[in-house]
Motif scaffolding. Structure first.
Motif, mmCIF file in Angstrom:
data_model
loop_
_atom_site.group_PDB
_atom_site.id
_atom_site.type_symbol
_atom_site.label_atom_id
_atom_site.label_comp_id
_atom_site.label_asym_id
_atom_site.label_seq_id
_atom_site.Cartn_x
_atom_site.Cartn_y
_atom_site.Cartn_z
ATOM 1 N N ASP A 77 23.056 12.522 -17.772
ATOM 2 C CA ASP A 77 22.709 11.185 -17.288
ATOM 3 C C ASP A 77 22.920 10.148 -18.391
ATOM 4 O O ASP A 77 22.470 10.328 -19.526
ATOM 5 N N TRP A 78 23.581 9.041 -18.014
ATOM 6 C CA TRP A 78 23.822 7.927 -18.920
ATOM 7 C C TRP A 78 23.166 6.671 -18.343
ATOM 8 O O TRP A 78 23.311 6.383 -17.156
ATOM 9 N N THR A 79 22.447 5.939 -19.182
ATOM 10 C CA THR A 79 21.786 4.712 -18.742
ATOM 11 C C THR A 79 22.059 3.604 -19.752
ATOM 12 O O THR A 79 22.276 3.863 -20.938
ATOM 13 N N ALA A 80 22.045 2.368 -19.263
ATOM 14 C CA ALA A 80 22.220 1.188 -20.128
ATOM 15 C C ALA A 80 21.135 0.177 -19.795
ATOM 16 O O ALA A 80 21.002 -0.241 -18.645
ATOM 17 N N LYS A 81 20.367 -0.207 -20.802
ATOM 18 C CA LYS A 81 19.289 -1.173 -20.606
ATOM 19 C C LYS A 81 19.544 -2.412 -21.467
ATOM 20 O O LYS A 81 19.933 -2.289 -22.634
ATOM 21 N N PRO A 82 19.339 -3.607 -20.913
ATOM 22 C CA PRO A 82 19.511 -4.825 -21.715
ATOM 23 C C PRO A 82 18.577 -4.815 -22.923
ATOM 24 O O PRO A 82 17.379 -4.558 -22.785
ATOM 25 N N ASP A 83 19.131 -5.053 -24.095
ATOM 26 C CA ASP A 83 18.335 -5.067 -25.321
ATOM 27 C C ASP A 83 18.149 -6.480 -25.850
ATOM 28 O O ASP A 83 17.084 -6.845 -26.311
ATOM 29 N N PHE A 84 19.227 -7.290 -25.779
ATOM 30 C CA PHE A 84 19.109 -8.682 -26.218
ATOM 31 C C PHE A 84 20.273 -9.493 -25.664
ATOM 32 O O PHE A 84 21.305 -8.954 -25.272
ATOM 33 N N SER A 85 20.090 -10.778 -25.617
ATOM 34 C CA SER A 85 21.169 -11.745 -25.406
ATOM 35 C C SER A 85 20.867 -12.924 -26.318
ATOM 36 O O SER A 85 19.703 -13.306 -26.473
ATOM 37 N N HIS A 86 21.902 -13.456 -26.934
ATOM 38 C CA HIS A 86 21.664 -14.476 -27.952
ATOM 39 C C HIS A 86 22.724 -15.559 -27.880
ATOM 40 O O HIS A 86 23.921 -15.271 -27.762
ATOM 41 N N HIS A 87 22.289 -16.797 -27.941
ATOM 42 C CA HIS A 87 23.181 -17.957 -27.899
ATOM 43 C C HIS A 87 23.148 -18.614 -29.277
ATOM 44 O O HIS A 87 22.419 -19.566 -29.518
ATOM 45 N N ALA A 88 23.983 -18.096 -30.188
ATOM 46 C CA ALA A 88 23.957 -18.574 -31.569
ATOM 47 C C ALA A 88 25.143 -19.449 -31.912
ATOM 48 O O ALA A 88 25.133 -20.126 -32.936
ATOM 49 N N HIS A 89 26.185 -19.438 -31.083
ATOM 50 C CA HIS A 89 27.403 -20.187 -31.381
ATOM 51 C C HIS A 89 27.510 -21.423 -30.492
ATOM 52 O O HIS A 89 26.856 -21.521 -29.449
ATOM 53 N N THR A 90 28.372 -22.341 -30.913
ATOM 54 C CA THR A 90 28.612 -23.558 -30.140
ATOM 55 C C THR A 90 29.990 -23.557 -29.493
ATOM 56 O O THR A 90 30.424 -24.560 -28.946
ATOM 57 N N ALA A 91 30.686 -22.418 -29.570
ATOM 58 C CA ALA A 91 31.982 -22.236 -28.901
ATOM 59 C C ALA A 91 32.092 -20.770 -28.526
ATOM 60 O O ALA A 91 31.243 -19.955 -28.894
ATOM 61 N N CYS A 92 33.129 -20.428 -27.781
ATOM 62 C CA CYS A 92 33.245 -19.055 -27.289
ATOM 63 C C CYS A 92 33.405 -18.078 -28.446
ATOM 64 O O CYS A 92 33.955 -18.405 -29.496
ATOM 65 N N LEU A 93 32.897 -16.851 -28.258
ATOM 66 C CA LEU A 93 33.001 -15.806 -29.264
ATOM 67 C C LEU A 93 34.406 -15.232 -29.272
ATOM 68 O O LEU A 93 35.015 -15.043 -28.217
ATOM 69 N N SER A 94 34.912 -14.953 -30.467
ATOM 70 C CA SER A 94 36.280 -14.463 -30.606
ATOM 71 C C SER A 94 36.362 -13.112 -31.298
ATOM 72 O O SER A 94 37.403 -12.454 -31.224
ATOM 73 N N ALA A 95 35.286 -12.686 -31.956
ATOM 74 C CA ALA A 95 35.309 -11.403 -32.668
ATOM 75 C C ALA A 95 33.890 -10.901 -32.857
ATOM 76 O O ALA A 95 32.945 -11.694 -32.985
ATOM 77 N N VAL A 96 33.747 -9.586 -32.892
ATOM 78 C CA VAL A 96 32.452 -8.967 -33.160
ATOM 79 C C VAL A 96 32.701 -7.638 -33.859
ATOM 80 O O VAL A 96 33.679 -6.945 -33.584
ATOM 81 N N ALA A 97 31.824 -7.295 -34.816
ATOM 82 C CA ALA A 97 31.956 -6.046 -35.565
ATOM 83 C C ALA A 97 30.567 -5.538 -35.926
ATOM 84 O O ALA A 97 29.585 -6.296 -35.934
ATOM 85 N N SER A 98 30.488 -4.248 -36.243
ATOM 86 C CA SER A 98 29.194 -3.661 -36.594
ATOM 87 C C SER A 98 29.386 -2.530 -37.584
ATOM 88 O O SER A 98 30.444 -1.906 -37.645
ATOM 89 N N ASN A 99 28.343 -2.299 -38.398
ATOM 90 C CA ASN A 99 28.262 -1.075 -39.179
ATOM 91 C C ASN A 99 26.938 -0.403 -38.821
ATOM 92 O O ASN A 99 26.422 -0.625 -37.725
ATOM 93 N N GLN A 100 26.367 0.386 -39.693
ATOM 94 C CA GLN A 100 25.153 1.114 -39.357
ATOM 95 C C GLN A 100 23.889 0.275 -39.526
ATOM 96 O O GLN A 100 22.791 0.768 -39.288
ATOM 97 N N ARG A 101 24.041 -0.988 -39.894
ATOM 98 C CA ARG A 101 22.871 -1.842 -40.112
ATOM 99 C C ARG A 101 23.019 -3.211 -39.455
ATOM 100 O O ARG A 101 22.077 -3.729 -38.849
ATOM 101 N N TYR A 102 24.208 -3.806 -39.567
ATOM 102 C CA TYR A 102 24.389 -5.189 -39.157
ATOM 103 C C TYR A 102 25.399 -5.339 -38.016
ATOM 104 O O TYR A 102 26.278 -4.494 -37.829
#
Length: 338
Positions: free
Chosen positions: A27-52
């Protein structure tokens, strides 16, 4: 305990979405964790490591989130153009590229910009020098390294050139029916490709052939990512239709159309995607800020930006201005005698 990752997507609506994806047996489930409006224009890139998690936008800023503490880490302002790509190097550094033609190397310990590099070369990041230069016949939209680091792919419009690192020559050329928006290495010789249509294709780089394709969305696929679980691979796709989908792809057999594990409707027009895989080790790494008292934290967490660059930390804003002496005209400050 089940398997757990965080899927983070950016959108045209300037909002980033986070969903906690869990696996319990089959079984696989997806639950909303957060939504954030931090930018003033559309998002163009996103990246992650084990912390950030880092998000880039057409507003020329990079927003940072500490997923361990669940707080905003701040904003990096160094580029003079749209942030076009973001990539973490382990836990110690973040690389950012922009339409200004610059690549910036950031250290995650204090979020200082260590080096600003003119792009379009291959650089040795140990000493900040150019490793070698490869002239391309046309502008590259995407560059991706293989997992083993022996090759890289260069995407231009709907064409993919595969380069051998040792000889710097093109060993394979792949043509996609539509303009390519995202690529992801599934294995060292298997590349997933998405473009301006609803289909995801898997190419074998050794034979230059499409070994599998499947309709992933009802609109064009904007971004791809993925992760390995046991003996199979999970391909994550995001589209303009607002859906994030997870697909199960077997790796121990010949590639065949994957099975849909789950889908989430964000109701937004998605532009970029990353999979955040938290570290099993809860202890901070050498390049991670250590816990301190509140007074020390306020001081030590402040970045050390270049002169004339502004960095916003959490809800506060610190502005460093040019302190170079300015010439004052002779007599310019004298009072008029009454």
């Amino acid at each position: 305990m089940g398997f757990e990752v965080e899927v983070v997507a950016g959108s045209y609506e300037q909002i980033s979405f986070g969903y906690r994806v869990c696996r319990d047996g089959e079984d696989w489930t997806a639950k909303p964790d957060f939504s954030h409006h931090a930018h003033t224009a559309c998002l163009s890139a996103v990246a992650s490591n084990q912390r950030y998690i880092a998000t880039g936008s057409k507003d020329e800023t990079i927003q940072l989130y500490d997923m361990k503490k669940k707080i905003e880490q701040g904003a990096l302002l160094h580029h003079d153009g749209t942030i076009t790509c973001l990539e973490f190097y382990g836990t110690s550094h973040l690389l950012s590229g922009g339409e200004d033609g610059l690549m910036c190397v950031w250290r995650t310990k204090k979020w200082e910009c260590l080096k600003t590099i003119k792009a379009h070369k291959t650089w040795n990041l140990t000493d900040g020098r150019s490793a070698f230069i490869k002239n391309l016949k046309q502008n590259a939209d995407i560059v991706k390294w293989s997992p083993e680091g022996d090759k890289y792919v260069v995407v231009s419009n709907n064409k993919i050139d595969v380069y051998n690192l040792e000889t710097a020559t093109v060993t394979a050329t792949i043509t996609n029916p539509k303009r390519i928006s995202s690529v992801k290495f599934i294995q060292n010789t298997c590349l997933a490709v998405a473009g301006d249509d609803e289909t995801v294709r898997l190419f074998d780089l050794s034979t230059e052939k499409c070994v599998c394709e499947f309709k992933a969305h009802d609109n064009r696929v904007k971004a791809l990512d993925g992760f390995t679980v046991d003996d199979f691979y999970v391909v994550v796709t995001a589209s303009n239709d607002g859906f994030i989908k997870l697909w199960k792809l077997r790796l121990d057999t010949d590639p065949e159309p994957p099975k849909l594990l789950l889908e989430v409707n964000t109701t937004a027009r998605l532009t970029c995607l990353t999979v955040f895989k938290p570290s099993e080790d809860s202890q901070p790494s050498e390049e991670t800020p250590q816990p301190t008292s509140s007074s020390q934290q306020a001081t030590e967490d402040l970045p050390l930006p270049s002169k004339n660059k502004r960095v916003r930390i959490a809800t506060e804003e610190v502005v460093l201005e040019d302190c170079s002496p300015q010439k004052v005209k002779k007599g310019g400050n004298k009072k008029k005698r009454q």
